[in-house]
Design a protein around this motif. Sequence first.
Motif, PDB file in Angstrom:
ATOM      1  N   UNK A   1       0.813  -1.311  -0.078  1.00 44.67           N
ATOM      2  CA  UNK A   1      -0.042  -0.105  -0.006  1.00 44.67           C
ATOM      3  C   UNK A   1       0.982   1.259  -0.001  1.00 44.67           C
ATOM      4  N   UNK A   2       1.952   1.217   0.506  1.00 43.38           N
ATOM      5  CA  UNK A   2       2.937   2.409   0.510  1.00 43.38           C
ATOM      6  C   UNK A   2       3.913   2.358  -0.582  1.00 43.38           C
ATOM      7  N   UNK A   3       3.584   1.444  -1.334  1.00 41.58           N
ATOM      8  CA  UNK A   3       4.478   1.487  -2.612  1.00 41.58           C
ATOM      9  C   UNK A   3       5.911   1.218  -2.449  1.00 41.58           C
ATOM     10  N   UNK A   4       6.177   0.224  -1.496  1.00 41.58           N
ATOM     11  CA  UNK A   4       7.589   0.205  -1.093  1.00 41.58           C
ATOM     12  C   UNK A   4       7.989  -1.087  -2.046  1.00 41.58           C
ATOM     13  N   UNK A   5       9.123  -1.089  -2.651  1.00 44.09           N
ATOM     14  CA  UNK A   5       9.707  -2.186  -3.503  1.00 44.09           C
ATOM     15  C   UNK A   5      11.147  -2.063  -2.990  1.00 44.09           C
ATOM     16  N   UNK A   6      11.691  -3.138  -2.320  1.00 44.13           N
ATOM     17  CA  UNK A   6      13.156  -3.001  -2.080  1.00 44.13           C
ATOM     18  C   UNK A   6      14.190  -3.461  -3.085  1.00 44.13           C
ATOM     19  N   UNK A   7      13.411  -3.943  -4.175  1.00 46.58           N
ATOM     20  CA  UNK A   7      14.195  -4.306  -5.336  1.00 46.58           C
ATOM     21  C   UNK A   7      14.593  -3.136  -6.164  1.00 46.58           C
ATOM     22  N   UNK A   8      14.182  -1.817  -5.860  1.00 43.03           N
ATOM     23  CA  UNK A   8      14.431  -0.919  -6.742  1.00 43.03           C
ATOM     24  C   UNK A   8      14.562   0.384  -5.790  1.00 43.03           C
ATOM     25  N   UNK A   9      15.545   0.931  -6.421  1.00 34.71           N
ATOM     26  CA  UNK A   9      16.284   2.059  -5.541  1.00 34.71           C
ATOM     27  C   UNK A   9      15.357   3.146  -5.743  1.00 34.71           C
ATOM     28  N   UNK A  10      14.690   3.607  -4.500  1.00 31.86           N
ATOM     29  CA  UNK A  10      13.730   4.724  -4.437  1.00 31.86           C
ATOM     30  C   UNK A  10      13.896   5.474  -3.028  1.00 31.86           C
ATOM     31  N   UNK A  11      13.583   6.794  -3.136  1.00 31.85           N
ATOM     32  CA  UNK A  11      13.704   7.511  -1.825  1.00 31.85           C
ATOM     33  C   UNK A  11      12.685   6.963  -1.068  1.00 31.85           C
ATOM     34  N   UNK A  12      11.577   6.328  -1.304  1.00 23.15           N
ATOM     35  CA  UNK A  12      10.562   5.757  -0.549  1.00 23.15           C
ATOM     36  C   UNK A  12      10.875   4.761   0.479  1.00 23.15           C
ATOM     37  N   UNK A  13      11.944   4.146  -0.220  1.00 19.83           N
ATOM     38  CA  UNK A  13      12.572   3.030   0.788  1.00 19.83           C
ATOM     39  C   UNK A  13      13.440   3.543   2.063  1.00 19.83           C
ATOM     40  N   UNK A  14      13.961   4.758   1.975  1.00 21.95           N
ATOM     41  CA  UNK A  14      14.699   5.220   2.958  1.00 21.95           C
ATOM     42  C   UNK A  14      13.930   5.473   4.313  1.00 21.95           C
ATOM     43  N   UNK A  15      12.471   5.781   4.243  1.00 21.52           N
ATOM     44  CA  UNK A  15      11.700   5.976   5.391  1.00 21.52           C
ATOM     45  C   UNK A  15      10.948   4.572   5.886  1.00 21.52           C
ATOM     46  N   UNK A  16      11.252   3.511   5.252  1.00 25.61           N
ATOM     47  CA  UNK A  16      10.759   2.308   5.585  1.00 25.61           C
ATOM     48  C   UNK A  16      11.115   2.022   7.080  1.00 25.61           C
ATOM     49  N   UNK A  17      12.050   2.202   7.524  1.00 27.33           N
ATOM     50  CA  UNK A  17      12.247   1.541   8.882  1.00 27.33           C
ATOM     51  C   UNK A  17      11.453   2.403   9.907  1.00 27.33           C
ATOM     52  N   UNK A  18      11.389   3.826   9.520  1.00 25.94           N
ATOM     53  CA  UNK A  18      10.504   4.696  10.328  1.00 25.94           C
ATOM     54  C   UNK A  18       8.993   4.417  10.301  1.00 25.94           C
ATOM     55  N   UNK A  19       8.742   3.854   9.093  1.00 26.49           N
ATOM     56  CA  UNK A  19       7.144   3.650   9.205  1.00 26.49           C
ATOM     57  C   UNK A  19       7.069   2.105   9.842  1.00 26.49           C
ATOM     58  N   UNK A  20       8.027   1.529   9.728  1.00 28.29           N
ATOM     59  CA  UNK A  20       7.996   0.236  10.762  1.00 28.29           C
ATOM     60  C   UNK A  20       7.817   0.427  12.242  1.00 28.29           C
ATOM     61  N   UNK A  21       8.632   1.350  12.678  1.00 25.05           N
ATOM     62  CA  UNK A  21       8.708   1.849  13.863  1.00 25.05           C
ATOM     63  C   UNK A  21       7.265   2.372  14.402  1.00 25.05           C
ATOM     64  N   UNK A  22       6.804   3.269  13.486  1.00 25.30           N
ATOM     65  CA  UNK A  22       5.419   4.087  14.031  1.00 25.30           C
ATOM     66  C   UNK A  22       4.138   2.810  13.912  1.00 25.30           C
ATOM     67  N   UNK A  23       4.196   2.091  12.935  1.00 22.48           N
ATOM     68  CA  UNK A  23       3.272   0.885  12.929  1.00 22.48           C
ATOM     69  C   UNK A  23       3.165  -0.047  13.960  1.00 22.48           C
ATOM     70  N   UNK A  24       4.491  -0.335  14.503  1.00 19.56           N
ATOM     71  CA  UNK A  24       4.736  -0.968  15.770  1.00 19.56           C
ATOM     72  C   UNK A  24       4.215  -0.514  16.905  1.00 19.56           C
ATOM     73  N   UNK A  25       4.531   1.020  17.093  1.00 20.39           N
ATOM     74  CA  UNK A  25       3.866   1.926  18.271  1.00 20.39           C
ATOM     75  C   UNK A  25       2.284   1.800  18.255  1.00 20.39           C
ATOM     76  N   UNK A  26       1.826   2.027  17.153  1.00 19.67           N
ATOM     77  CA  UNK A  26       0.258   1.928  16.779  1.00 19.67           C
ATOM     78  C   UNK A  26      -0.328   0.694  17.058  1.00 19.67           C
TER      79      UNK A  26
END
Length: 202
Positions: A1-26
């Motif tokens: 849903x967040x259009x994350x693709x770890x096989x492709x170089x993208x700036x969206x991948x840079x914030x994936x760890x932060x998204x994971x932390x926020x989702x875990x806190x939620x």
Amino acid sequence: LDRIDTGVESSANDITPFRAIMNDMYAKDISKKIKASMQSRAKSGEHLTGTPPYGYKKFEANPKQWVIDEAPAKIIREIYQLYLNGSNAVQIAGVMTQKGYDAPGDYLAKQKQYGKGKCVKFETPRALWHSGTILNILDRYEYCGHTVSYRRNSVSYKTHKSVLNDESDWIITKNTQDAIIDEETWAKAQARLKSNTYNTSR
């Protein structure tokens, strides 16, 4: 849903760890709120289990209320009487099987079948009574007419595993339904259970 693709170089991948932390806190926050709500309901005497224990059934006018199911309640009283007269759990299980009483699981299955309005024959082979079933019945404080919640507690919101709580952590609400066993009978059974546990461990 967040259009994350770890096989492709993208700036969206840079914030994936932060998204994971926020989702875990939620998820952790939601878990705390649900647990607090469940504890509040338990303290008010509301039953948290969907299925009443063997010996009770839901009141048709109010499904949140338990009423005595006389057929299994009679068996429960007989089990307590046999135990206080000196029979052990293995012997009592043999008596229950010999008399042809449906074990709790079989009895519940029958109630579900007939509850759907189907007058079908119950063809599943009758299960034997076991000592563990007898001990569980002898240990249910609910039979004195009280609600017992939080016998177990989840290890973490990340897993479905649970552990037994100390009795001091149980939430007990008195007189929430009619009693099958009086307090004196239950106390005598508990005294013998604890005595047997001590002797076995020793």
